[in-house]
Design a protein around this motif. Structure first.
Motif, PDB file in Angstrom:
ATOM      1  N   HIS A  46       0.821  -1.213   0.000  1.00 53.26           N
ATOM      2  CA  HIS A  46       0.000   0.000   0.000  1.00 53.26           C
ATOM      3  C   HIS A  46       0.856   1.264   0.000  1.00 53.26           C
ATOM      4  CE1 HIS A  46      -2.756   2.865   2.344  1.00 53.26           C
ATOM      5  NE2 HIS A  46      -3.377   2.657   1.191  1.00 53.26           N
ATOM      6  N   GLU A  73       1.072  -0.343  -4.756  1.00 53.66           N
ATOM      7  CA  GLU A  73      -0.105   0.495  -4.995  1.00 53.66           C
ATOM      8  C   GLU A  73       0.329   1.955  -4.949  1.00 53.66           C
ATOM      9  OE1 GLU A  73      -3.627   2.942  -3.533  1.00 53.66           O
ATOM     10  OE2 GLU A  73      -1.779   2.468  -2.451  1.00 53.66           O
ATOM     11  N   GLU A 147      -4.119   3.873  -8.370  1.00 54.84           N
ATOM     12  CA  GLU A 147      -5.358   4.509  -7.922  1.00 54.84           C
ATOM     13  C   GLU A 147      -5.414   5.937  -8.450  1.00 54.84           C
ATOM     14  OE1 GLU A 147      -7.849   6.066  -4.025  1.00 54.84           O
ATOM     15  OE2 GLU A 147      -6.259   4.586  -3.718  1.00 54.84           O
ATOM     16  N   GLN A 181      -7.710   1.583 -10.338  1.00 54.96           N
ATOM     17  CA  GLN A 181      -8.862   1.617  -9.444  1.00 54.96           C
ATOM     18  C   GLN A 181      -9.126   3.051  -8.981  1.00 54.96           C
ATOM     19  OE1 GLN A 181      -8.024  -0.692  -5.890  1.00 54.96           O
ATOM     20  NE2 GLN A 181      -6.457   0.730  -5.191  1.00 54.96           N
ATOM     21  N   PHE A 183     -12.141   5.436  -6.181  1.00 51.62           N
ATOM     22  CA  PHE A 183     -13.415   5.601  -5.499  1.00 51.62           C
ATOM     23  C   PHE A 183     -14.428   6.263  -6.423  1.00 51.62           C
ATOM     24  CE2 PHE A 183     -10.682   5.285  -1.720  1.00 51.62           C
ATOM     25  CZ  PHE A 183     -11.429   4.434  -0.928  1.00 51.62           C
ATOM     26  N   LEU A 203     -13.201   1.061  -5.803  1.00 47.86           N
ATOM     27  CA  LEU A 203     -12.940   1.123  -4.373  1.00 47.86           C
ATOM     28  C   LEU A 203     -14.252   1.428  -3.656  1.00 47.86           C
ATOM     29  CD1 LEU A 203      -9.562   3.038  -4.480  1.00 47.86           C
ATOM     30  CD2 LEU A 203      -9.908   0.808  -3.392  1.00 47.86           C
ATOM     31  N   ASN A 227     -12.882  -3.574  -4.434  1.00 47.53           N
ATOM     32  CA  ASN A 227     -11.879  -3.471  -3.378  1.00 47.53           C
ATOM     33  C   ASN A 227     -12.396  -2.586  -2.245  1.00 47.53           C
ATOM     34  OD1 ASN A 227     -10.297  -5.061  -5.000  1.00 47.53           O
ATOM     35  ND2 ASN A 227      -9.075  -3.379  -5.810  1.00 47.53           N
ATOM     36  N   ASN A 229     -13.187  -1.282   1.933  1.00 47.00           N
ATOM     37  CA  ASN A 229     -12.630  -1.119   3.265  1.00 47.00           C
ATOM     38  C   ASN A 229     -12.680  -2.478   3.963  1.00 47.00           C
ATOM     39  OD1 ASN A 229     -12.757  -0.665   6.247  1.00 47.00           O
ATOM     40  ND2 ASN A 229     -12.571   1.471   5.639  1.00 47.00           N
ATOM     41  N   TYR A 251      -8.696  -3.130   1.658  1.00 45.35           N
ATOM     42  CA  TYR A 251      -7.687  -2.198   2.167  1.00 45.35           C
ATOM     43  C   TYR A 251      -8.062  -1.781   3.582  1.00 45.35           C
ATOM     44  CZ  TYR A 251     -11.175   1.449   1.409  1.00 45.35           C
ATOM     45  OH  TYR A 251     -12.328   2.206   1.474  1.00 45.35           O
TER      46      TYR A 251
END
Length: 285
Positions: A46, A73, A147, A181, A183, A203, A227, A229, A251
Protein backbone atom coordinates in the motif's frame (compact mmCIF):
# COMPACT_ATOMS: atom_id res chain seq x y z
CA UNK A 1 7.02 -67.64 24.00
CA UNK A 2 9.75 -65.22 25.01
CA UNK A 3 10.90 -65.13 21.38
CA UNK A 4 7.36 -64.44 20.14
CA UNK A 5 6.94 -61.73 22.79
CA UNK A 6 10.21 -60.13 21.76
CA UNK A 7 9.12 -60.22 18.13
CA UNK A 8 5.79 -58.60 18.99
CA UNK A 9 7.55 -55.98 21.08
CA UNK A 10 9.88 -55.27 18.20
CA UNK A 11 6.97 -54.96 15.84
CA UNK A 12 5.30 -52.58 18.27
CA UNK A 13 8.38 -50.39 18.42
CA UNK A 14 8.64 -50.45 14.64
CA UNK A 15 4.97 -49.52 14.26
CA UNK A 16 5.39 -46.70 16.77
CA UNK A 17 8.36 -45.37 14.86
CA UNK A 18 6.40 -45.70 11.61
CA UNK A 19 3.40 -43.92 13.13
CA UNK A 20 5.63 -41.16 14.45
CA UNK A 21 7.29 -40.77 11.07
CA UNK A 22 3.91 -40.75 9.31
CA UNK A 23 2.60 -38.13 11.74
CA UNK A 24 5.64 -35.96 11.12
CA UNK A 25 5.23 -36.33 7.37
CA UNK A 26 1.54 -35.43 7.69
CA UNK A 27 2.46 -32.33 9.69
CA UNK A 28 5.04 -31.38 7.10
CA UNK A 29 2.47 -31.89 4.33
CA UNK A 30 -0.06 -29.76 6.21
CA UNK A 31 2.57 -27.05 6.49
CA UNK A 32 3.38 -27.35 2.78
CA UNK A 33 -0.28 -27.13 1.79
CA UNK A 34 -0.68 -24.08 4.00
CA UNK A 35 2.31 -22.43 2.37
CA UNK A 36 0.93 -23.21 -1.06
CA UNK A 37 -2.42 -21.69 -0.13
CA UNK A 38 -0.63 -18.70 1.36
CA UNK A 39 1.29 -18.12 -1.84
CA UNK A 40 -1.99 -17.70 -3.71
CA UNK A 41 -2.78 -14.57 -1.70
CA UNK A 42 -1.98 -11.45 -3.73
CA UNK A 43 0.23 -9.18 -1.65
CA UNK A 44 -0.23 -5.47 -2.42
CA UNK A 45 2.21 -2.99 -0.87
CA UNK A 46 0.00 0.00 0.00
CA UNK A 47 1.58 3.24 -1.26
CA UNK A 48 4.68 1.08 -1.42
CA UNK A 49 5.77 -0.69 1.76
CA UNK A 50 4.56 2.37 3.65
CA UNK A 51 5.00 0.79 7.05
CA UNK A 52 8.75 0.87 6.41
CA UNK A 53 9.35 3.95 4.24
CA UNK A 54 7.56 7.22 3.43
CA UNK A 55 4.44 6.51 1.40
CA UNK A 56 4.33 7.11 -2.36
CA UNK A 57 8.09 7.60 -2.66
CA UNK A 58 10.56 5.61 -4.71
CA UNK A 59 12.04 4.38 -1.40
CA UNK A 60 8.68 2.87 -0.40
CA UNK A 61 8.13 1.34 -3.83
CA UNK A 62 11.62 -0.14 -3.86
CA UNK A 63 11.05 -1.57 -0.38
CA UNK A 64 7.80 -3.16 -1.56
CA UNK A 65 9.65 -4.73 -4.47
CA UNK A 66 12.45 -5.99 -2.21
CA UNK A 67 9.85 -7.52 0.12
CA UNK A 68 8.49 -9.42 -2.89
CA UNK A 69 5.05 -7.82 -2.95
CA UNK A 70 3.04 -8.81 -6.02
CA UNK A 71 1.99 -5.18 -6.58
CA UNK A 72 2.94 -1.74 -5.41
CA UNK A 73 -0.10 0.50 -4.99
CA UNK A 74 0.30 4.13 -6.02
CA UNK A 75 -1.94 7.22 -5.82
CA UNK A 76 -1.91 9.37 -8.95
CA UNK A 77 -2.86 13.05 -9.13
CA UNK A 78 -2.05 15.91 -11.49
CA UNK A 79 -0.13 19.14 -10.96
CA UNK A 80 -1.22 22.59 -12.11
CA UNK A 81 0.83 22.19 -15.28
CA UNK A 82 -0.46 18.72 -16.10
CA UNK A 83 2.25 16.43 -14.69
CA UNK A 84 1.14 13.14 -13.17
CA UNK A 85 2.59 12.63 -9.70
CA UNK A 86 2.24 10.06 -6.92
CA UNK A 87 0.79 11.49 -3.72
CA UNK A 88 -2.17 10.45 -1.59
CA UNK A 89 -3.68 13.60 -0.13
CA UNK A 90 -5.07 16.34 -2.35
CA UNK A 91 -2.72 18.71 -0.51
CA UNK A 92 1.01 18.34 0.06
CA UNK A 93 0.79 19.40 3.72
CA UNK A 94 0.89 16.02 5.50
CA UNK A 95 3.61 14.18 3.60
CA UNK A 96 5.97 16.99 2.56
CA UNK A 97 7.48 20.15 4.00
CA UNK A 98 5.25 22.27 1.78
CA UNK A 99 1.69 23.52 1.81
CA UNK A 100 -1.06 23.84 -0.76
CA UNK A 101 -3.25 21.79 -3.04
CA UNK A 102 -1.56 19.44 -5.50
CA UNK A 103 -3.59 20.91 -8.35
CA UNK A 104 -2.53 24.46 -7.46
CA UNK A 105 1.20 23.73 -7.59
CA UNK A 106 3.42 23.28 -10.61
CA UNK A 107 5.51 20.16 -11.00
CA UNK A 108 8.67 22.17 -10.36
CA UNK A 109 7.21 23.50 -7.10
CA UNK A 110 6.24 20.02 -5.95
CA UNK A 111 9.58 18.58 -7.04
CA UNK A 112 11.40 20.93 -4.66
CA UNK A 113 9.60 19.51 -1.64
CA UNK A 114 11.00 16.99 0.85
CA UNK A 115 8.63 14.00 0.93
CA UNK A 116 10.69 11.83 3.28
CA UNK A 117 11.81 13.68 6.42
CA UNK A 118 8.39 13.44 8.08
CA UNK A 119 8.82 9.66 8.19
CA UNK A 120 12.43 9.58 9.37
CA UNK A 121 15.69 11.51 8.99
CA UNK A 122 17.18 8.71 6.91
CA UNK A 123 14.63 9.53 4.19
CA UNK A 124 15.40 13.24 4.03
CA UNK A 125 15.41 14.47 0.44
CA UNK A 126 12.97 11.90 -0.96
CA UNK A 127 10.99 13.53 -3.76
CA UNK A 128 7.41 13.22 -4.94
CA UNK A 129 7.87 10.89 -7.92
CA UNK A 130 6.19 11.18 -11.29
CA UNK A 131 3.88 8.49 -12.63
CA UNK A 132 6.28 7.91 -15.51
CA UNK A 133 9.25 7.44 -13.17
CA UNK A 134 7.37 4.74 -11.31
CA UNK A 135 6.35 2.94 -14.50
CA UNK A 136 9.87 3.07 -15.89
CA UNK A 137 11.40 2.01 -12.58
CA UNK A 138 9.19 -0.98 -11.85
CA UNK A 139 7.64 -2.32 -15.04
CA UNK A 140 8.69 -5.90 -15.54
CA UNK A 141 9.76 -6.10 -11.89
CA UNK A 142 6.45 -6.00 -10.01
CA UNK A 143 2.79 -5.25 -10.62
CA UNK A 144 1.45 -1.71 -10.29
CA UNK A 145 -1.99 -1.00 -8.81
CA UNK A 146 -2.81 2.54 -9.92
CA UNK A 147 -5.36 4.51 -7.92
CA UNK A 148 -6.72 7.63 -9.55
CA UNK A 149 -7.06 9.89 -6.53
CA UNK A 150 -9.91 12.42 -6.70
CA UNK A 151 -9.98 12.35 -10.52
CA UNK A 152 -12.94 14.77 -10.48
CA UNK A 153 -10.38 17.46 -9.58
CA UNK A 154 -8.27 16.73 -12.64
CA UNK A 155 -10.23 16.70 -15.90
CA UNK A 156 -8.49 14.51 -18.45
CA UNK A 157 -6.42 12.51 -15.98
CA UNK A 158 -7.80 9.24 -17.34
CA UNK A 159 -6.51 10.12 -20.82
CA UNK A 160 -3.08 11.11 -19.48
CA UNK A 161 -2.72 7.85 -17.57
CA UNK A 162 -3.78 5.92 -20.66
CA UNK A 163 -1.27 7.80 -22.83
CA UNK A 164 1.60 6.99 -20.45
CA UNK A 165 0.71 3.30 -20.42
CA UNK A 166 0.17 3.07 -24.18
CA UNK A 167 3.46 4.86 -24.84
CA UNK A 168 5.21 2.07 -22.90
CA UNK A 169 3.12 -0.69 -24.47
CA UNK A 170 1.74 -1.46 -21.01
CA UNK A 171 -1.89 -1.35 -22.10
CA UNK A 172 -1.93 -4.92 -23.37
CA UNK A 173 -2.74 -7.94 -21.20
CA UNK A 174 0.38 -9.01 -19.31
CA UNK A 175 -0.55 -11.29 -16.43
CA UNK A 176 -2.76 -8.50 -15.00
CA UNK A 177 0.34 -6.65 -13.82
CA UNK A 178 -1.39 -3.30 -14.26
CA UNK A 179 -4.67 -2.58 -12.46
CA UNK A 180 -6.44 0.78 -12.26
CA UNK A 181 -8.86 1.62 -9.44
CA UNK A 182 -10.68 4.58 -7.91
CA UNK A 183 -13.41 5.60 -5.50
CA UNK A 184 -14.81 7.58 -8.43
CA UNK A 185 -16.67 4.85 -10.26
CA UNK A 186 -17.57 7.08 -13.19
CA UNK A 187 -13.86 7.66 -13.73
CA UNK A 188 -13.35 3.90 -13.90
CA UNK A 189 -15.98 3.59 -16.60
CA UNK A 190 -14.15 6.27 -18.61
CA UNK A 191 -10.78 4.62 -18.03
CA UNK A 192 -12.10 1.19 -19.00
CA UNK A 193 -13.30 2.60 -22.32
CA UNK A 194 -9.81 4.00 -22.95
CA UNK A 195 -8.00 0.87 -21.76
CA UNK A 196 -10.37 -2.07 -22.30
CA UNK A 197 -7.66 -4.69 -21.87
CA UNK A 198 -6.48 -3.47 -18.46
CA UNK A 199 -8.30 -4.73 -15.35
CA UNK A 200 -10.12 -2.03 -13.41
CA UNK A 201 -11.42 -1.91 -9.86
CA UNK A 202 -13.95 0.06 -7.85
CA UNK A 203 -12.94 1.12 -4.37
CA UNK A 204 -15.68 1.00 -1.76
CA UNK A 205 -15.80 2.74 1.61
CA UNK A 206 -17.90 1.97 4.67
CA UNK A 207 -21.06 3.22 2.96
CA UNK A 208 -20.99 0.13 0.74
CA UNK A 209 -21.37 -2.28 3.66
CA UNK A 210 -24.78 -3.36 2.38
CA UNK A 211 -23.91 -3.55 -1.31
CA UNK A 212 -26.46 -5.66 -3.18
CA UNK A 213 -25.95 -8.42 -5.70
CA UNK A 214 -27.52 -6.12 -8.30
CA UNK A 215 -25.01 -3.38 -7.57
CA UNK A 216 -22.12 -5.84 -7.78
CA UNK A 217 -23.46 -7.06 -11.12
CA UNK A 218 -23.54 -3.47 -12.36
CA UNK A 219 -19.94 -2.89 -11.25
CA UNK A 220 -18.95 -6.07 -13.06
CA UNK A 221 -19.99 -4.54 -16.39
CA UNK A 222 -16.80 -2.47 -16.32
CA UNK A 223 -14.81 -3.56 -13.26
CA UNK A 224 -12.80 -6.67 -12.53
CA UNK A 225 -12.23 -5.91 -8.85
CA UNK A 226 -14.38 -4.75 -5.95
CA UNK A 227 -11.88 -3.47 -3.38
CA UNK A 228 -13.58 -2.46 -0.13
CA UNK A 229 -12.63 -1.12 3.27
CA UNK A 230 -11.52 -4.21 5.17
CA UNK A 231 -14.00 -3.52 7.97
CA UNK A 232 -17.00 -4.33 5.77
CA UNK A 233 -15.63 -7.63 4.48
CA UNK A 234 -17.63 -10.73 5.38
CA UNK A 235 -17.86 -14.23 3.98
CA UNK A 236 -21.11 -13.16 2.33
CA UNK A 237 -19.50 -10.16 0.64
CA UNK A 238 -16.61 -12.26 -0.65
CA UNK A 239 -19.07 -14.81 -2.02
CA UNK A 240 -21.12 -12.06 -3.67
CA UNK A 241 -18.08 -10.51 -5.33
CA UNK A 242 -16.97 -13.88 -6.63
CA UNK A 243 -20.48 -14.67 -7.86
CA UNK A 244 -20.31 -11.46 -9.88
CA UNK A 245 -17.07 -12.77 -11.44
CA UNK A 246 -14.89 -10.15 -9.76
CA UNK A 247 -11.98 -10.40 -7.34
CA UNK A 248 -11.65 -8.67 -3.97
CA UNK A 249 -8.58 -6.87 -2.55
CA UNK A 250 -9.59 -5.19 0.76
CA UNK A 251 -7.69 -2.20 2.17
CA UNK A 252 -5.76 -1.38 4.40
CA UNK A 253 -4.30 -4.05 6.66
CA UNK A 254 -1.88 -2.61 9.21
CA UNK A 255 -1.52 -5.47 11.70
CA UNK A 256 -0.87 -9.19 11.60
CA UNK A 257 -4.26 -9.87 13.14
CA UNK A 258 -6.04 -7.89 10.43
CA UNK A 259 -4.18 -9.84 7.76
CA UNK A 260 -5.13 -13.14 9.44
CA UNK A 261 -8.81 -12.16 9.46
CA UNK A 262 -8.81 -11.25 5.77
CA UNK A 263 -6.97 -14.44 4.90
CA UNK A 264 -9.62 -16.50 6.67
CA UNK A 265 -12.44 -14.66 4.90
CA UNK A 266 -11.14 -15.96 1.58
CA UNK A 267 -10.26 -12.69 -0.12
CA UNK A 268 -8.09 -12.75 -3.23
CA UNK A 269 -5.52 -10.21 -2.11
CA UNK A 270 -4.64 -7.91 0.77
CA UNK A 271 -3.64 -4.26 0.45
CA UNK A 272 -1.23 -3.71 3.34
CA UNK A 273 1.31 -1.27 4.73
CA UNK A 274 3.33 -4.29 5.90
CA UNK A 275 3.86 -6.88 3.15
CA UNK A 276 5.54 -9.24 5.61
CA UNK A 277 2.19 -9.80 7.37
CA UNK A 278 0.75 -11.50 4.32
CA UNK A 279 3.59 -14.04 4.34
CA UNK A 280 3.12 -15.05 7.98
CA UNK A 281 -0.28 -16.68 7.97
CA UNK A 282 -0.25 -19.63 10.42
CA UNK A 283 -0.87 -23.25 9.48
CA UNK A 284 -4.56 -24.13 9.51
CA UNK A 285 -5.67 -27.75 9.32
Amino acid sequence: MKRIGAMLAGMGIAMSVFAGTAAAETADLSSLVSKQEQQKMVNVAHRGASGHAPENTMAAFQKGFEMKADYIEIDVQMTKDGELVAIHDTTVDRTTNGTGAVGDLTFEEIRQLDAGSWFGPEFAGEKVPTFEEILDGFRGKTGVLIELKAPELYPGIEEKVAEALIERNMHRPNNAKIIIQSFNHGSMQTSKELLPNIPHGVLAGMSWANVTDEQLAEFATYADYFNPNMNIVTHELVAGVHAADMRIFPYTSRSQEQAFRLFDLGVDGIITDFPEHVYKHPVFN
